[in-house]
Design a protein around this motif. Structure first.
Motif, mmCIF file in Angstrom:
data_model
loop_
_atom_site.group_PDB
_atom_site.id
_atom_site.type_symbol
_atom_site.label_atom_id
_atom_site.label_comp_id
_atom_site.label_asym_id
_atom_site.label_seq_id
_atom_site.Cartn_x
_atom_site.Cartn_y
_atom_site.Cartn_z
ATOM 1 N N VAL A 59 0.838 -1.199 0.000
ATOM 2 C CA VAL A 59 0.000 0.000 0.000
ATOM 3 C C VAL A 59 0.874 1.251 0.000
ATOM 4 O O VAL A 59 1.723 1.435 0.882
ATOM 5 N N SER A 60 0.644 2.115 -0.974
ATOM 6 C CA SER A 60 1.264 3.436 -0.981
ATOM 7 C C SER A 60 0.393 4.355 -0.128
ATOM 8 O O SER A 60 -0.695 4.751 -0.537
ATOM 9 N N LYS A 61 0.859 4.690 1.061
ATOM 10 C CA LYS A 61 0.020 5.373 2.045
ATOM 11 C C LYS A 61 -0.074 6.877 1.823
ATOM 12 O O LYS A 61 -1.022 7.515 2.282
ATOM 13 N N GLY A 62 0.900 7.472 1.150
ATOM 14 C CA GLY A 62 0.806 8.873 0.804
ATOM 15 C C GLY A 62 1.144 9.832 1.929
ATOM 16 O O GLY A 62 1.639 9.431 2.991
ATOM 17 N N PRO A 63 0.863 11.139 1.710
ATOM 18 C CA PRO A 63 1.361 12.183 2.613
ATOM 19 C C PRO A 63 0.790 12.131 4.025
ATOM 20 O O PRO A 63 1.413 12.622 4.966
ATOM 21 N N LEU A 64 -0.404 11.558 4.196
ATOM 22 C CA LEU A 64 -1.008 11.458 5.528
ATOM 23 C C LEU A 64 -0.866 10.036 6.081
ATOM 24 O O LEU A 64 -1.753 9.499 6.732
ATOM 25 N N HIS A 65 0.285 9.434 5.829
ATOM 26 C CA HIS A 65 0.536 8.025 6.173
ATOM 27 C C HIS A 65 0.365 7.745 7.654
ATOM 28 O O HIS A 65 -0.013 6.635 8.044
ATOM 29 N N ASP A 66 0.649 8.746 8.498
ATOM 30 C CA ASP A 66 0.524 8.519 9.942
ATOM 31 C C ASP A 66 -0.918 8.281 10.374
ATOM 32 O O ASP A 66 -1.157 7.734 11.466
ATOM 33 N N GLU A 67 -1.882 8.651 9.528
ATOM 34 C CA GLU A 67 -3.294 8.491 9.875
ATOM 35 C C GLU A 67 -3.892 7.203 9.315
ATOM 36 O O GLU A 67 -5.089 6.953 9.466
ATOM 37 N N ILE A 68 -3.057 6.399 8.669
ATOM 38 C CA ILE A 68 -3.555 5.193 8.001
ATOM 39 C C ILE A 68 -2.901 3.966 8.627
ATOM 40 O O ILE A 68 -1.675 3.805 8.569
ATOM 41 N N GLU A 69 -3.713 3.110 9.243
ATOM 42 C CA GLU A 69 -3.220 1.867 9.824
ATOM 43 C C GLU A 69 -3.513 0.710 8.870
ATOM 44 O O GLU A 69 -4.565 0.674 8.227
ATOM 45 N N LEU A 70 -2.576 -0.222 8.805
ATOM 46 C CA LEU A 70 -2.722 -1.350 7.892
ATOM 47 C C LEU A 70 -2.922 -2.647 8.667
ATOM 48 O O LEU A 70 -2.267 -2.875 9.687
ATOM 49 N N PRO A 71 -3.812 -3.531 8.179
ATOM 50 C CA PRO A 71 -4.014 -4.840 8.809
ATOM 51 C C PRO A 71 -2.850 -5.777 8.502
ATOM 52 O O PRO A 71 -1.959 -5.448 7.704
ATOM 53 N N PRO A 72 -2.839 -6.974 9.100
ATOM 54 C CA PRO A 72 -1.690 -7.877 8.963
ATOM 55 C C PRO A 72 -1.381 -8.314 7.530
ATOM 56 O O PRO A 72 -0.224 -8.666 7.248
ATOM 57 N N ASN A 73 -2.388 -8.330 6.632
ATOM 58 C CA ASN A 73 -2.107 -8.795 5.265
ATOM 59 C C ASN A 73 -1.593 -7.676 4.363
ATOM 60 O O ASN A 73 -1.531 -7.835 3.143
ATOM 61 N N MET A 74 -1.200 -6.545 4.966
ATOM 62 C CA MET A 74 -0.725 -5.400 4.182
ATOM 63 C C MET A 74 0.551 -4.829 4.776
ATOM 64 O O MET A 74 0.812 -4.927 5.974
ATOM 65 N N TRP A 75 1.315 -4.195 3.893
ATOM 66 C CA TRP A 75 2.502 -3.449 4.289
ATOM 67 C C TRP A 75 2.582 -2.219 3.406
ATOM 68 O O TRP A 75 2.234 -2.263 2.219
#
Length: 404
Positions: A274-290
């Motif tokens: 996942v490309s989380k982008g500029p607000l990456h700190d606000e986006i949590e990823l589940p175990p099947n993602m990095w």
């Protein structure tokens, strides 16, 4: 940057006149930086492209409207910002040109900067949006996302574009001529160049319906070469299919949308980068993602089985460059046109980013992963695209333009 890097490696001096927030991003790559302000400088330094990230975030509710309704409330305001920026930086660009004294000027933008076309040297225009930007009566109107095989809404969309944009265009064209440039073509915000390059694979192009003149040259792709490495994180080493998800640096500023898509993808058996982008700190990823804020996309795409994208021209052409099927969730501008083109060619699936269901998204993933005929078709298309070497084709043409 990819084209510029090829020219630099050939011994040419390459100078980027870049928006001021790009300070320090280009010099480490071997380019000269000439910084340009498109508006009064902010009180605090901004990240590269921060203005547009904020603009997208604040106007995201407009993306839920049909494209014809966005013409007055989103597309026109974008043009207004672009026109305002061109007016503001005209004197700066003239100073840069006087100082640098270029042999050729290359512009990758959608709006005219008169200083670039009145410098007395060859002017090269790059179109890095969907090629419907080069209009024709037999192709859908740009920004519409309308199908090529159904003309029923084309005239209405064009009329609404005319109604909402003519006054802005007329005023801008008058200003352009006051700067010494020729008038703009009807309802166009930029001139054609002495040489015109556009990035889109032949297999997805509209050339049969809208032939272009001899100054136009297609680059099937323009994928920047990089020495940056990427190793698949250990947590994604095993499992279902490997899928890349990105809404781009602008689209990912819509954190609520990012969370909605991620939550749906978490309910599948697959692995995701996942490309989380500029607000990456606000986006949590589940175990099947990095994922992280920035990712070396061109290093990741060869590894994955499927791409989920907003439909920006860069990601669309890079996915085709590497022969990958796509699910496209278009948000704005030419992304609707790219999404529609991928769907009508059978290269992917177009879904509404704000109204899709789990059934639709999961079903599209399953169909595209299991369609071996499509995967072979795209793999062969990717081989053809890579063999055409768009970067060096563009560099060759630019060199010829400089010496013409």
């Amino acid at each position: 940057m990819g084209i510029g890097d090829v020219l630099r490696r050939r011994g040419h001096r390459v100078v980027f006149a870049a928006e001021a927030s790009w300070k320090g991003r280009l010099a480490p790559l071997g380019f000269e930086e000439e910084l340009v302000n498109l508006a009064p400088p902010p009180e605090q330094p901004q990240d590269a492209g921060q203005f547009w990230k904020d603009f997208i975030r604040d106007t995201a509710p407009e993306f839920r409207k049909p494209t014809i309704e966005q013409l007055g409330t989103w597309v026109k305001p974008v043009w207004e910002e672009l026109v305002s920026g061109a007016r503001y930086c005209e004197a700066q660009l003239k100073e840069i040109i006087d100082r640098v004294r270029p042999d050729v000027i290359v512009e990758d933008n959608v709006v005219c900067f008169p200083a670039l076309t009145t410098a007395g040297v060859p002017f090269v225009r790059i179109v890095s949006c969907n090629p419907l930007e080069m209009k024709g009566e037999r192709v859908p109107p740009p920004f519409s996302g309308y199908p090529a095989g159904d003309r029923s809404g084309w005239d209405e969309f064009r009329a609404e574009y005319d109604r909402t944009h003519r006054a802005l265009w007329s005023d801008f064209s008058s200003w352009v001529t006051e700067q010494g440039a020729r008038p703009l073509p009807d309802l166009e915000f930029i001139h054609e160049g002495d040489l015109n390059l556009y990035t889109y694979p032949e297999s997805a192009d509209y050339t049969d319906a809208r032939p272009l003149g001899p100054t136009w040259h297609r680059l099937d792709s323009s994928v920047r070469e990089t020495e940056e490495k990427f190793t698949l994180p250990p947590g994604l080493a095993d499992g279902g299919a490997l899928i890349y998800f990105s809404l781009g640096s602008l689209g990912s500023a819509d954190v609520d949308l990012m969370r909605t898509v991620i939550a749906s993808l978490a309910r599948t058996p697959h692995r995701y980068i996942v490309s989380k982008g500029p607000l990456h700190d606000e986006i949590e990823l589940p175990p099947n993602m990095w994922g992280t804020e920035f990712l070396p996309q061109t290093r990741i795409l060869p590894l994955v089985d499927l791409v989920i994208t907003h439909g920006g021209n860069n990601t669309i052409t890079e996915a085709l460059h590497f022969g990958k099927p796509m699910i496209v969730l278009p948000l704005f501008w030419d992304q609707y046109d790219n999404a529609q083109r991928m769907a009508e060619l059978g290269y992917g699936v177009r879904l509404d980013p704000y109204r899709f269901t789990d059934t639709q998204l999961h079903g599209a993933i399953g169909r595209l992963l299991s369609d071996m005929t499509l995967r072979r078709t795209l793999a062969e298309a990717g081989e053809t695209i890579r063999a055409r070497d768009g970067l060096r084709t563009a560099a060759d043409l630019t060199e010829r333009a400089a010496t013409a």
